[in-house]
Design a protein around this motif. Structure first.
Motif, mmCIF file in Angstrom:
data_model
loop_
_atom_site.group_PDB
_atom_site.id
_atom_site.type_symbol
_atom_site.label_atom_id
_atom_site.label_comp_id
_atom_site.label_asym_id
_atom_site.label_seq_id
_atom_site.Cartn_x
_atom_site.Cartn_y
_atom_site.Cartn_z
ATOM 1 N N MET A 99 3.008 0.610 -0.017
ATOM 2 C CA MET A 99 3.104 0.218 -1.419
ATOM 3 C C MET A 99 4.445 -0.474 -1.668
ATOM 4 S SD MET A 99 0.870 0.545 -3.879
ATOM 5 C CE MET A 99 -0.015 2.105 -3.786
ATOM 6 N N PHE A 100 4.379 -1.763 -1.990
ATOM 7 C CA PHE A 100 5.576 -2.521 -2.348
ATOM 8 C C PHE A 100 5.879 -2.324 -3.833
ATOM 9 C CE2 PHE A 100 4.463 -4.528 1.580
ATOM 10 C CZ PHE A 100 5.631 -5.065 2.091
ATOM 11 N N HIS A 101 7.175 -2.392 -4.182
ATOM 12 C CA HIS A 101 7.598 -2.248 -5.578
ATOM 13 C C HIS A 101 9.001 -2.828 -5.727
ATOM 14 C CE1 HIS A 101 10.338 1.138 -4.586
ATOM 15 N NE2 HIS A 101 9.411 1.453 -3.700
ATOM 16 N N LEU A 102 9.456 -2.971 -6.947
ATOM 17 C CA LEU A 102 10.819 -3.413 -7.196
ATOM 18 C C LEU A 102 11.800 -2.277 -6.917
ATOM 19 C CD1 LEU A 102 10.445 -5.437 -10.527
ATOM 20 C CD2 LEU A 102 10.522 -6.331 -8.180
ATOM 21 N N LYS A 103 12.971 -2.605 -6.429
ATOM 22 C CA LYS A 103 13.991 -1.590 -6.174
ATOM 23 C C LYS A 103 14.386 -0.860 -7.451
ATOM 24 C CE LYS A 103 15.957 -3.837 -2.091
ATOM 25 N NZ LYS A 103 17.131 -4.536 -1.504
ATOM 26 N N SER A 104 14.287 -1.536 -8.569
ATOM 27 C CA SER A 104 14.627 -0.909 -9.852
ATOM 28 C C SER A 104 13.618 0.159 -10.253
ATOM 29 C CB SER A 104 14.712 -1.968 -10.951
ATOM 30 O OG SER A 104 13.478 -2.676 -11.069
ATOM 31 N N ASN A 105 12.447 0.129 -9.663
ATOM 32 C CA ASN A 105 11.420 1.142 -9.902
ATOM 33 C C ASN A 105 11.643 2.264 -8.900
ATOM 34 O OD1 ASN A 105 9.148 2.717 -10.235
ATOM 35 N ND2 ASN A 105 7.678 1.122 -9.668
ATOM 36 N N ASN A 106 12.489 3.214 -9.251
ATOM 37 C CA ASN A 106 12.875 4.254 -8.300
ATOM 38 C C ASN A 106 12.087 5.552 -8.482
ATOM 39 O OD1 ASN A 106 13.995 5.140 -10.680
ATOM 40 N ND2 ASN A 106 16.122 4.911 -10.024
ATOM 41 N N TYR A 107 10.912 5.446 -9.062
ATOM 42 C CA TYR A 107 10.053 6.619 -9.227
ATOM 43 C C TYR A 107 9.697 7.191 -7.858
ATOM 44 C CZ TYR A 107 5.889 9.397 -10.288
ATOM 45 O OH TYR A 107 4.968 10.409 -10.382
ATOM 46 N N ALA A 126 -11.454 -9.755 -3.077
ATOM 47 C CA ALA A 126 -12.156 -9.672 -1.780
ATOM 48 C C ALA A 126 -11.386 -8.876 -0.735
ATOM 49 C CB ALA A 126 -12.505 -11.050 -1.223
ATOM 50 N N TYR A 127 -10.203 -8.379 -1.066
ATOM 51 C CA TYR A 127 -9.467 -7.539 -0.129
ATOM 52 C C TYR A 127 -9.876 -6.085 -0.317
ATOM 53 C CZ TYR A 127 -6.156 -11.205 1.283
ATOM 54 O OH TYR A 127 -5.580 -12.335 1.792
ATOM 55 N N TYR A 128 -9.865 -5.339 0.782
ATOM 56 C CA TYR A 128 -10.130 -3.905 0.732
ATOM 57 C C TYR A 128 -8.900 -3.212 1.291
ATOM 58 C CZ TYR A 128 -12.582 0.540 1.237
ATOM 59 O OH TYR A 128 -12.971 1.861 1.138
ATOM 60 N N TYR A 129 -8.334 -2.295 0.535
ATOM 61 C CA TYR A 129 -7.054 -1.691 0.894
ATOM 62 C C TYR A 129 -7.201 -0.320 1.546
ATOM 63 C CZ TYR A 129 -5.262 -5.568 -1.816
ATOM 64 O OH TYR A 129 -4.991 -6.835 -2.262
ATOM 65 N N GLY A 130 -8.396 -0.020 1.993
ATOM 66 C CA GLY A 130 -8.642 1.235 2.689
ATOM 67 C C GLY A 130 -9.274 2.271 1.785
ATOM 68 N N ASP A 131 -9.881 3.260 2.415
ATOM 69 C CA ASP A 131 -10.578 4.301 1.669
ATOM 70 C C ASP A 131 -9.648 5.074 0.744
ATOM 71 O OD1 ASP A 131 -12.848 3.549 3.009
ATOM 72 O OD2 ASP A 131 -12.821 5.223 4.425
ATOM 73 N N VAL A 165 2.310 -3.172 -5.426
ATOM 74 C CA VAL A 165 1.429 -4.047 -4.658
ATOM 75 C C VAL A 165 1.126 -3.364 -3.330
ATOM 76 C CG1 VAL A 165 1.200 -6.252 -3.463
ATOM 77 C CG2 VAL A 165 2.316 -6.174 -5.697
ATOM 78 N N PRO A 166 -0.106 -2.915 -3.118
ATOM 79 C CA PRO A 166 -0.465 -2.348 -1.816
ATOM 80 C C PRO A 166 -0.821 -3.475 -0.854
ATOM 81 C CG PRO A 166 -2.342 -2.206 -3.294
ATOM 82 C CD PRO A 166 -1.219 -2.840 -4.085
ATOM 83 N N THR A 167 -0.289 -3.422 0.350
ATOM 84 C CA THR A 167 -0.674 -4.416 1.355
ATOM 85 C C THR A 167 -0.134 -3.993 2.714
ATOM 86 O OG1 THR A 167 -0.811 -6.792 1.828
ATOM 87 C CG2 THR A 167 1.328 -5.957 1.124
ATOM 88 N N ASP A 168 -0.640 -4.615 3.752
ATOM 89 C CA ASP A 168 -0.121 -4.411 5.098
ATOM 90 C C ASP A 168 1.359 -4.795 5.132
ATOM 91 O OD1 ASP A 168 -0.211 -4.376 8.143
ATOM 92 O OD2 ASP A 168 0.245 -6.480 7.745
ATOM 93 N N ILE A 195 0.102 4.370 3.100
ATOM 94 C CA ILE A 195 -0.970 4.979 2.319
ATOM 95 C C ILE A 195 -2.281 4.898 3.086
ATOM 96 C CG2 ILE A 195 0.146 4.489 0.110
ATOM 97 C CD1 ILE A 195 -1.833 2.176 -0.264
ATOM 98 N N GLU A 196 -2.285 4.095 4.152
ATOM 99 C CA GLU A 196 -3.483 3.950 4.979
ATOM 100 C C GLU A 196 -3.102 3.363 6.325
ATOM 101 O OE1 GLU A 196 -7.593 4.550 5.172
ATOM 102 O OE2 GLU A 196 -6.721 4.312 3.181
#
Length: 249
Positions: A99-107, A126-131, A165-168, A195-196
């Protein structure tokens, strides 16, 4: 449909639908880049004359393959819904979705359940990010914002239109390098905990008149792979890599 069966002495021609997915598939590079080339070369070793058919996006590649306009398509993860229409090859490479995120989002979060109400999430059509992500998105009603081209998804992140943003990993880093302004790239990071862990396959439409023959040939080609990417595969059969899919031939 382009497959030709002339004789055992003549290579079997197979068209492989593909679209940009850097660094795995790069149209501007010879043979689509090293990740694509290794699979195409293995197909040639297994007796196929394989050629790439480039499309503007993966949805088009998917649709063309589904109606057997192209013989197969490359770089797909298992998806039970897609398995109604396609045969999956054995896996040929491992990928890790983060999971990509901004550095300012430090949750701080540990599980996808912790991200309930923390969206929006930027995803590509059309992308599948896994089960794991798919099930969590449904269960926790994730707010998803879709873009047709993956080149746009990190700009949604930069401009605050999505929070994650979830991605490889490799794909995400390449997209940031290619499509995010230089001055903004350092603002983005990712949670290193996957995450997968997924597996890449080729797909062939079940409606293709030579589907089982193509599938068996592709699996023969994958078995010939003997490089570091093949050696990273702890699971080498479809049954192991896609336990939710029942594929009867």
């Amino acid at each position: 449909m382009s497959i030709m069966w002339i004789s055992s002495a003549v290579a079997q021609t197979v068209s492989v639908a593909i679209a940009e997915w850097p660094p795995y598939a790069v149209k501007s590079l010879e043979d689509g880049g090293k990740y694509t080339k290794r699979v195409i070369d293995s197909l040639k070793s297994a007796g196929f004359k394989a050629h790439l058919v480039w499309h503007d996006n993966w949805l088009t590649a998917y649709n063309r393959t589904q109606v057997a306009k192209d013989d197969a398509s490359i770089f797909w993860v298992c998806n039970p819904e897609r398995a109604d229409h396609f045969y999956y090859s054995n896996p040929f490479q491992v990928i890790q979705t983060v999971m990509f995120h901004l550095k300012s989002n430090n949750y701080q979060w540990n599980n996808l359940s912790d991200l309930k109400g923390r969206g929006p999430f930027g995803i590509t059509t059309a992308y599948y990010y896994g089960d794991n992500f798919s099930e969590a998105a449904k269960k926790y009603n994730f707010n998803l914002r879709e873009v047709r081209r993956e080149s746009l998804v990190f700009n949604l992140l930069i401009y605050g239109r999505v929070n994650y943003v979830p991605t490889d990993i490799l794909n995400g880093l390449e997209l940031i390098e290619r499509h995010v302004p230089k001055e903004s790239q350092s603002y983005i990071t990712y949670n290193p905990k996957p995450i997968e862990v997924g597996y890449l396959h080729l797909i062939i439409a079940k409606s293709h008149p030579q589907a089982k023959i193509i599938l068996n040939g592709i699996n023969k080609a994958i078995a010939l792979l003997d490089d570091k990417y093949a050696k990273q595969l702890a699971l080498k059969s479809l049954k192991d890599s896609c336990p939710t899919i029942e594929q009867a031939l």
